[in-house]
Design a protein around this motif. Structure first.
Motif, PDB file in Angstrom:
ATOM      1  N   GLU A 174       0.911  -1.153  -0.015  1.00  0.00           N
ATOM      2  CA  GLU A 174      -0.077   0.026  -0.017  1.00  0.00           C
ATOM      3  C   GLU A 174       0.826   1.341  -0.044  1.00  0.00           C
ATOM      4  OE1 GLU A 174      -0.430  -2.610   2.054  1.00  0.00           O
ATOM      5  OE2 GLU A 174      -2.249  -3.496   1.316  1.00  0.00           O
ATOM      6  N   ALA A 175       1.991   1.127   0.968  1.00  0.00           N
ATOM      7  CA  ALA A 175       2.953   2.322   0.829  1.00  0.00           C
ATOM      8  C   ALA A 175       3.345   2.742  -0.679  1.00  0.00           C
ATOM      9  CB  ALA A 175       3.871   2.071   1.998  1.00  0.00           C
ATOM     10  N   PHE A 176       3.940   1.575  -1.171  1.00  0.00           N
ATOM     11  CA  PHE A 176       4.523   1.785  -2.666  1.00  0.00           C
ATOM     12  C   PHE A 176       3.563   2.390  -3.650  1.00  0.00           C
ATOM     13  CE2 PHE A 176       5.013  -0.428  -6.780  1.00  0.00           C
ATOM     14  CZ  PHE A 176       6.144   0.408  -7.190  1.00  0.00           C
ATOM     15  N   ILE A 177       2.180   1.672  -3.446  1.00  0.00           N
ATOM     16  CA  ILE A 177       1.291   2.143  -4.504  1.00  0.00           C
ATOM     17  C   ILE A 177       1.062   3.577  -4.190  1.00  0.00           C
ATOM     18  CG2 ILE A 177      -1.093   2.084  -5.187  1.00  0.00           C
ATOM     19  CD1 ILE A 177      -1.099  -0.915  -4.391  1.00  0.00           C
ATOM     20  N   ALA A 178       0.938   4.139  -2.949  1.00  0.00           N
ATOM     21  CA  ALA A 178       0.746   5.470  -2.826  1.00  0.00           C
ATOM     22  C   ALA A 178       2.185   6.481  -3.357  1.00  0.00           C
ATOM     23  CB  ALA A 178       0.825   5.960  -1.375  1.00  0.00           C
ATOM     24  N   ALA A 179       3.419   5.797  -3.314  1.00  0.00           N
ATOM     25  CA  ALA A 179       4.419   6.729  -3.804  1.00  0.00           C
ATOM     26  C   ALA A 179       4.240   6.684  -5.218  1.00  0.00           C
ATOM     27  CB  ALA A 179       5.653   5.904  -3.227  1.00  0.00           C
ATOM     28  N   TYR A 180       3.939   5.491  -5.905  1.00  0.00           N
ATOM     29  CA  TYR A 180       3.834   5.194  -7.305  1.00  0.00           C
ATOM     30  C   TYR A 180       2.821   6.203  -7.942  1.00  0.00           C
ATOM     31  CZ  TYR A 180       3.370   3.260 -11.942  1.00  0.00           C
ATOM     32  OH  TYR A 180       3.130   3.351 -13.254  1.00  0.00           O
ATOM     33  N   ARG A 181       1.745   6.552  -7.421  1.00  0.00           N
ATOM     34  CA  ARG A 181       0.770   7.438  -7.466  1.00  0.00           C
ATOM     35  C   ARG A 181       1.313   8.638  -7.694  1.00  0.00           C
ATOM     36  NH1 ARG A 181      -4.467   4.352  -4.576  1.00  0.00           N
ATOM     37  NH2 ARG A 181      -4.932   3.070  -6.320  1.00  0.00           N
ATOM     38  N   ARG A 182       2.036   9.092  -6.542  1.00  0.00           N
ATOM     39  CA  ARG A 182       2.659  10.450  -6.784  1.00  0.00           C
ATOM     40  C   ARG A 182       3.652  10.585  -7.611  1.00  0.00           C
ATOM     41  NH1 ARG A 182       2.693   8.936  -1.093  1.00  0.00           N
ATOM     42  NH2 ARG A 182       5.211   8.982  -1.159  1.00  0.00           N
ATOM     43  N   PHE A 183       4.551   9.550  -8.053  1.00  0.00           N
ATOM     44  CA  PHE A 183       5.406   9.655  -8.997  1.00  0.00           C
ATOM     45  C   PHE A 183       4.601   9.616 -10.485  1.00  0.00           C
ATOM     46  CE2 PHE A 183       7.175   6.636 -12.204  1.00  0.00           C
ATOM     47  CZ  PHE A 183       8.369   7.370 -12.609  1.00  0.00           C
ATOM     48  N   SER A 184       3.677   8.934 -10.574  1.00  0.00           N
ATOM     49  CA  SER A 184       3.114   9.132 -11.964  1.00  0.00           C
ATOM     50  C   SER A 184       2.340  10.093 -12.001  1.00  0.00           C
ATOM     51  CB  SER A 184       2.196   7.776 -12.223  1.00  0.00           C
ATOM     52  OG  SER A 184       1.102   7.744 -11.006  1.00  0.00           O
ATOM     53  N   GLY A 185       1.916  11.048 -11.067  1.00  0.00           N
ATOM     54  CA  GLY A 185       1.200  11.994 -11.437  1.00  0.00           C
ATOM     55  C   GLY A 185       2.007  13.232 -11.758  1.00  0.00           C
ATOM     56  N   ARG A 186       3.372  13.157 -11.166  1.00  0.00           N
ATOM     57  CA  ARG A 186       4.376  14.181 -11.689  1.00  0.00           C
ATOM     58  C   ARG A 186       5.160  13.606 -13.117  1.00  0.00           C
ATOM     59  NH1 ARG A 186       5.932  17.766  -7.644  1.00  0.00           N
ATOM     60  NH2 ARG A 186       7.824  18.084  -8.693  1.00  0.00           N
ATOM     61  N   ARG A 187       5.554  12.479 -13.194  1.00  0.00           N
ATOM     62  CA  ARG A 187       6.075  11.953 -14.504  1.00  0.00           C
ATOM     63  C   ARG A 187       5.650  11.287 -15.296  1.00  0.00           C
ATOM     64  NH1 ARG A 187      10.388  15.363 -14.353  1.00  0.00           N
ATOM     65  NH2 ARG A 187      11.158  15.376 -12.082  1.00  0.00           N
ATOM     66  N   GLY A 188       4.254  10.830 -15.078  1.00  0.00           N
ATOM     67  CA  GLY A 188       3.559  10.135 -16.075  1.00  0.00           C
ATOM     68  C   GLY A 188       3.418   8.644 -15.862  1.00  0.00           C
ATOM     69  N   ILE A 189       2.646   7.812 -16.273  1.00  0.00           N
ATOM     70  CA  ILE A 189       2.625   6.460 -16.190  1.00  0.00           C
ATOM     71  C   ILE A 189       3.822   5.738 -17.047  1.00  0.00           C
ATOM     72  CG2 ILE A 189       1.098   4.460 -16.494  1.00  0.00           C
ATOM     73  CD1 ILE A 189      -1.237   6.227 -16.181  1.00  0.00           C
ATOM     74  N   CYS A 190       4.334   5.091 -16.530  1.00  0.00           N
ATOM     75  CA  CYS A 190       5.391   4.007 -16.913  1.00  0.00           C
ATOM     76  C   CYS A 190       4.715   3.128 -18.054  1.00  0.00           C
ATOM     77  CB  CYS A 190       6.391   3.278 -15.996  1.00  0.00           C
ATOM     78  SG  CYS A 190       7.111   4.225 -14.967  1.00  0.00           S
ATOM     79  N   HIS A 191       5.593   2.903 -19.233  1.00  0.00           N
ATOM     80  CA  HIS A 191       5.109   1.813 -20.110  1.00  0.00           C
ATOM     81  C   HIS A 191       5.598   0.586 -19.395  1.00  0.00           C
ATOM     82  CE1 HIS A 191       5.833  -1.147 -23.395  1.00  0.00           C
ATOM     83  NE2 HIS A 191       4.665  -0.370 -23.861  1.00  0.00           N
ATOM     84  N   THR A 192       6.802   0.446 -19.006  1.00  0.00           N
ATOM     85  CA  THR A 192       7.557  -0.905 -18.353  1.00  0.00           C
ATOM     86  C   THR A 192       8.062  -0.356 -17.056  1.00  0.00           C
ATOM     87  OG1 THR A 192       7.514  -1.740 -20.410  1.00  0.00           O
ATOM     88  CG2 THR A 192       8.806  -2.669 -18.509  1.00  0.00           C
ATOM     89  N   LEU A 193       7.818  -0.936 -15.814  1.00  0.00           N
ATOM     90  CA  LEU A 193       8.673  -0.737 -14.732  1.00  0.00           C
ATOM     91  C   LEU A 193       9.522  -1.713 -14.101  1.00  0.00           C
ATOM     92  CD1 LEU A 193       9.265   1.468 -12.517  1.00  0.00           C
ATOM     93  CD2 LEU A 193       7.515   0.695 -11.242  1.00  0.00           C
ATOM     94  N   TYR A 194      10.510  -1.886 -14.202  1.00  0.00           N
ATOM     95  CA  TYR A 194      11.493  -3.241 -13.548  1.00  0.00           C
ATOM     96  C   TYR A 194      11.844  -3.018 -12.131  1.00  0.00           C
ATOM     97  CZ  TYR A 194      12.190  -3.602 -18.924  1.00  0.00           C
ATOM     98  OH  TYR A 194      12.039  -3.933 -20.160  1.00  0.00           O
ATOM     99  N   SER A 195      11.899  -3.921 -11.540  1.00  0.00           N
ATOM    100  CA  SER A 195      12.195  -4.111  -9.982  1.00  0.00           C
ATOM    101  C   SER A 195      12.455  -5.542  -9.865  1.00  0.00           C
ATOM    102  CB  SER A 195      11.050  -3.776  -9.258  1.00  0.00           C
ATOM    103  OG  SER A 195       9.641  -4.581  -9.263  1.00  0.00           O
ATOM    104  N   ASP A 196      12.884  -5.582  -8.439  1.00  0.00           N
ATOM    105  CA  ASP A 196      13.170  -7.160  -8.168  1.00  0.00           C
ATOM    106  C   ASP A 196      11.861  -7.512  -7.738  1.00  0.00           C
ATOM    107  OD1 ASP A 196      12.554  -5.943  -5.770  1.00  0.00           O
ATOM    108  OD2 ASP A 196      14.741  -5.953  -5.002  1.00  0.00           O
ATOM    109  N   CYS A 197      12.176  -8.963  -7.411  1.00  0.00           N
ATOM    110  CA  CYS A 197      10.779  -9.728  -6.715  1.00  0.00           C
ATOM    111  C   CYS A 197      10.625  -9.455  -5.244  1.00  0.00           C
ATOM    112  CB  CYS A 197      11.113 -11.423  -7.109  1.00  0.00           C
ATOM    113  SG  CYS A 197      11.126 -11.335  -8.752  1.00  0.00           S
TER     114      CYS A 197
END
Length: 218
Positions: A174-197
């Protein structure tokens, strides 16, 4: 000879032992040289006695014309050592530290870059993600302020290498989703987002995918 030894006495002793070593190991060469002849097989033939510094302005005679000694005699660098390369090489081969430094390091070939790294695109359209931390965060300033662990979500653009930081309050999805929404609100939605598992990333991916399906059904 009186004691303590004077510098002249030390030089006399040094010359005595130099002559003794040369007479012991270079008897055949001395015999040839005493006749005024020269033999090409003589190991001294590869040397130029005295070399270029013969006319050097120095009072140390040994620095101009260092005497020849055999490789079996340990010296302090003031003498010509005939055949000295072999014992030096043998000493280096027996040296554990030298062997460790001479060891060949792994030379793996780098893999090919993915297309997202070499194709020009909008900033953060293709991004990598990881967490940095933890860091200590205060709820407020002043007395009775509480502290807790926080993290930085680090977004790295594959095309431009730009970096974006977003504060994350804990390690949950939940905390990451909140951070990602703030990120996408400023930088746009990523086509592909890579991360570890990480479990927080896997849980967030499942939740975002479910939210996307529900939005399409509506």
């Amino acid at each position: 000879m009186s004691y303590p030894l004077t510098p002249g006495d030390v030089d006399e002793v040094r010359h005595f032992w130099i002559r003794s070593v040369q007479q012991t190991y270079f008897a055949a060469e001395l015999k040839i040289l005493s006749k005024g002849s020269h033999h090409k097989s003589n190991p001294r033939a590869n040397l130029t006695p005295g070399g270029r510094p013969t006319q050097a302005f120095t009072s140390a005679a040994l620095s101009k014309t260092p005497p020849d000694l055999t490789k079996n005699v340990a010296t302090n660098g003031s003498y010509w050592i005939l055949g000295g390369q072999a014992p030096v090489r043998a000493h280096i081969l027996r040296c554990v530290t030298c062997a460790r430094l001479r060891g060949l390091q792994a030379q793996q070939l780098m893999g090919q870059l993915p297309p997202a790294r070499v194709t020009p695109s909008q900033a953060f359209l293709y991004s990598g993600l990881d967490y940095a931390g933890p860091f200590t965060i205060k709820t407020w300033r002043g007395r009775a302020a509480k502290t807790y662990k926080g993290y930085f979500a680090v977004f790295v653009c594959f095309a431009t290498s730009a970096v974006y930081f977003e504060l994350v309050t804990d390690y949950t999805s939940e905390a990451f989703i909140a951070a990602y929404r703030r990120f996408s609100g400023r930088r746009g939605i990523c086509h592909t987002l890579y991360s570890d598992c990480g479990t927080n990333f896997i849980g967030a991916d499942a939740e975002l995918e479910l939210s996307s399906k529900l939005a399409q059904q509506k």
